[in-house]
Write a protein that holds these residues in place. Structure first.
Motif, PDB file in Angstrom:
ATOM      1  N   ALA A 212       0.806  -1.225   0.000  1.00  0.00           N
ATOM      2  CA  ALA A 212       0.000   0.000   0.000  1.00  0.00           C
ATOM      3  C   ALA A 212       0.841   1.278   0.000  1.00  0.00           C
ATOM      4  O   ALA A 212       0.296   2.375   0.092  1.00  0.00           O
ATOM      5  CB  ALA A 212      -0.996   0.032   1.163  1.00  0.00           C
ATOM      6  N   TYR A 213       2.151   1.143  -0.149  1.00  0.00           N
ATOM      7  CA  TYR A 213       3.032   2.311  -0.178  1.00  0.00           C
ATOM      8  C   TYR A 213       3.315   2.764  -1.607  1.00  0.00           C
ATOM      9  O   TYR A 213       3.456   1.945  -2.526  1.00  0.00           O
ATOM     10  CB  TYR A 213       4.353   2.016   0.527  1.00  0.00           C
ATOM     11  N   ASN A 233      -4.888   2.229   1.755  1.00  0.00           N
ATOM     12  CA  ASN A 233      -5.119   1.264   2.826  1.00  0.00           C
ATOM     13  C   ASN A 233      -4.784  -0.161   2.412  1.00  0.00           C
ATOM     14  O   ASN A 233      -4.510  -1.014   3.262  1.00  0.00           O
ATOM     15  CB  ASN A 233      -6.574   1.318   3.293  1.00  0.00           C
ATOM     16  N   TYR A 234      -4.843  -0.411   1.093  1.00  0.00           N
ATOM     17  CA  TYR A 234      -4.524  -1.737   0.570  1.00  0.00           C
ATOM     18  C   TYR A 234      -3.670  -1.572  -0.689  1.00  0.00           C
ATOM     19  O   TYR A 234      -3.249  -0.471  -1.019  1.00  0.00           O
ATOM     20  CB  TYR A 234      -5.809  -2.531   0.270  1.00  0.00           C
ATOM     21  N   SER A 252      -6.292   1.780  -6.232  1.00  0.00           N
ATOM     22  CA  SER A 252      -5.975   0.809  -5.196  1.00  0.00           C
ATOM     23  C   SER A 252      -7.088  -0.202  -4.951  1.00  0.00           C
ATOM     24  O   SER A 252      -8.260   0.030  -5.275  1.00  0.00           O
ATOM     25  CB  SER A 252      -5.678   1.550  -3.884  1.00  0.00           C
ATOM     26  N   ARG A 253      -6.687  -1.295  -4.322  1.00  0.00           N
ATOM     27  CA  ARG A 253      -7.639  -2.297  -3.866  1.00  0.00           C
ATOM     28  C   ARG A 253      -8.565  -1.733  -2.792  1.00  0.00           C
ATOM     29  O   ARG A 253      -9.620  -2.318  -2.511  1.00  0.00           O
ATOM     30  CB  ARG A 253      -6.865  -3.509  -3.324  1.00  0.00           C
ATOM     31  N   ASP A 254      -8.207  -0.601  -2.190  1.00  0.00           N
ATOM     32  CA  ASP A 254      -9.067  -0.005  -1.160  1.00  0.00           C
ATOM     33  C   ASP A 254     -10.267   0.738  -1.760  1.00  0.00           C
ATOM     34  O   ASP A 254     -10.983   1.441  -1.063  1.00  0.00           O
ATOM     35  CB  ASP A 254      -8.268   0.912  -0.230  1.00  0.00           C
ATOM     36  N   LYS A 255     -10.455   0.600  -3.097  1.00  0.00           N
ATOM     37  CA  LYS A 255     -11.627   1.113  -3.825  1.00  0.00           C
ATOM     38  C   LYS A 255     -11.524   2.601  -4.151  1.00  0.00           C
ATOM     39  O   LYS A 255     -12.487   3.192  -4.640  1.00  0.00           O
ATOM     40  CB  LYS A 255     -12.935   0.851  -3.056  1.00  0.00           C
ATOM     41  N   HIS A 288     -16.013   3.623  -7.298  1.00  0.00           N
ATOM     42  CA  HIS A 288     -16.019   2.163  -7.351  1.00  0.00           C
ATOM     43  C   HIS A 288     -16.403   1.541  -6.013  1.00  0.00           C
ATOM     44  O   HIS A 288     -16.089   2.066  -4.951  1.00  0.00           O
ATOM     45  CB  HIS A 288     -14.647   1.658  -7.796  1.00  0.00           C
ATOM     46  N   THR A 289     -17.073   0.396  -6.114  1.00  0.00           N
ATOM     47  CA  THR A 289     -17.493  -0.342  -4.927  1.00  0.00           C
ATOM     48  C   THR A 289     -16.551  -1.499  -4.610  1.00  0.00           C
ATOM     49  O   THR A 289     -16.696  -2.159  -3.580  1.00  0.00           O
ATOM     50  CB  THR A 289     -18.912  -0.901  -5.112  1.00  0.00           C
ATOM     51  N   HIS A 290     -15.603  -1.764  -5.517  1.00  0.00           N
ATOM     52  CA  HIS A 290     -14.620  -2.818  -5.326  1.00  0.00           C
ATOM     53  C   HIS A 290     -13.251  -2.290  -5.768  1.00  0.00           C
ATOM     54  O   HIS A 290     -13.108  -1.121  -6.131  1.00  0.00           O
ATOM     55  CB  HIS A 290     -15.005  -4.071  -6.122  1.00  0.00           C
ATOM     56  N   SER A 291     -12.281  -3.170  -5.760  1.00  0.00           N
ATOM     57  CA  SER A 291     -10.907  -2.814  -6.099  1.00  0.00           C
ATOM     58  C   SER A 291     -10.792  -2.030  -7.410  1.00  0.00           C
ATOM     59  O   SER A 291     -11.430  -2.375  -8.414  1.00  0.00           O
ATOM     60  CB  SER A 291     -10.071  -4.095  -6.202  1.00  0.00           C
TER      61      SER A 291
END
Length: 319
Positions: A212-213, A233-234, A252-255, A288-291
């Motif tokens: 996540a960096y 965050n992810y 990101s995967r954090d949406k 987005h609601t997902h990644s």
């Protein structure tokens, strides 16, 4: 006092729905208002930001479409899929003209290097392959690590390639000799470096990882790590620069999607503080609601295009 932050705004300019599964990749097409997408539904689709009635199917594959690269001088579309195949689509003939089957696992990224008349592909089997764009012959294949290789980008000025690897490292190669010049360690070990992106000025390399960096590397100072930012965050999956090179975006995967100031201080040769300017999410922006798996910052109306696991492609007007 007026700041850059107060000048950055966004609104959703459109949304494309049609894929039946998660969307992994986006790629510009021959005209600025057109772009391609690849999905877990095995389809590659061309989308039209001027007229949504003109969207069309480009290819139906035997496996998930994970990586796309458009070759403008030859009007070819290179498609990497989850079984390791690379499909060569002739867009003039509207047909597949070649299938390259060296890799046995997913092709995660394909990049075209016109200066050397070749393209590079990286795969889940830990390998890099380099192919001639003229006759599609294999130039070289290299085993880089025991984990997935996720991303590649070129620095034309220095004739270098950066490759993001699943072991948490970034490998810098001479793209003429294929010799490894440097191994960068700055992300968490065994956390995949999912995206690498050279700054348009050629002096900095940006990378995003499953840790996540967001990392910024100073190329002129032996690729010294000058920023290590907990940006999301992810996992970070995508980094793109705006057409005017003043901003870059991360997905990101954090949406979420985040917009950052990309200005550099040329006098001291160091990056200024990397300032976060805008956050795009579902709660505030109906995002987005997902990644968020992939971003594309288009020359067409300065639109930022995003996509991900929610099967949607969203178009953002950045003002």
């Amino acid at each position: 006092m007026t700041t850059v932050l107060t000048k950055i705004q966004t609104q959703k300019a459109g949304q494309f729905i049609g894929h039946g599964g998660a969307i992994f990749t986006l790629e510009p097409a021959c005209d600025a208002h057109l772009f391609y997408s690849g999905s877990s539904d095995n389809l590659v689709v061309e989308w039209n930001m001027k007229d949504q009635l003109q969207n069309k199917l480009v290819a139906k594959l035997p496996a998930k479409a994970l990586a796309l690269k458009y070759v403008p001088d030859r009007n070819l579309l290179l498609i990497g899929q989850s079984l390791g195949g690379i499909h060569i689509i002739d867009l003039n003939k509207h047909e597949e003209i070649k299938l390259l089957q060296l890799h046995r696992q997913s092709i995660f990224d394909i990049q075209y290097l016109p200066e050397k008349e070749c393209f590079w592909a990286v795969a889940g089997d830990g390998t890099l392959s380099v192919w001639s764009i003229n006759d599609f012959s294999l130039i070289t294949a290299l085993k880089l690590c025991d984990k997935k290789v996720r991303s590649v980008d070129f620095n034309i000025i220095l004739k270098e390639a950066a490759i993001g690897c699943g072991d948490g490292s970034i490998r810098i190669f001479d793209f003429e000799t294929y010799e490894e010049k440097k191994l960068l360690k700055g992300h968490v070990d065994d956390f995949s470096v999912n995206t690498v992106c050279y700054h348009p000025n050629g002096k900095y390399l940006l990378s995003g990882s499953r840790d996540a960096y967001l990392n910024v590397w100073d190329i002129e100072n032996e690729y010294a790590l000058i920023h290590h930012i907990p940006a999301h965050n992810y996992a970070i999956y995508s980094i793109v620069f705006s057409p005017d090179k003043k901003f870059f975006a991360t997905g990101s995967r954090d949406k979420t999607i985040k917009i950052w100031d990309a200005r550099l201080n040329a006098e001291v040769g160091q990056a200024e503080k990397v300032e976060l300017l805008l956050r795009i999410d579902n709660a505030k922006n109906k995002g987005h609601t997902h990644s968020v798996n992939k971003l594309l910052w288009s020359d067409f109306n300065n639109y930022l295009v995003s996509t991900g696991d929610d099967k949607a492609i969203m178009v953002w007007k950045i003002a």
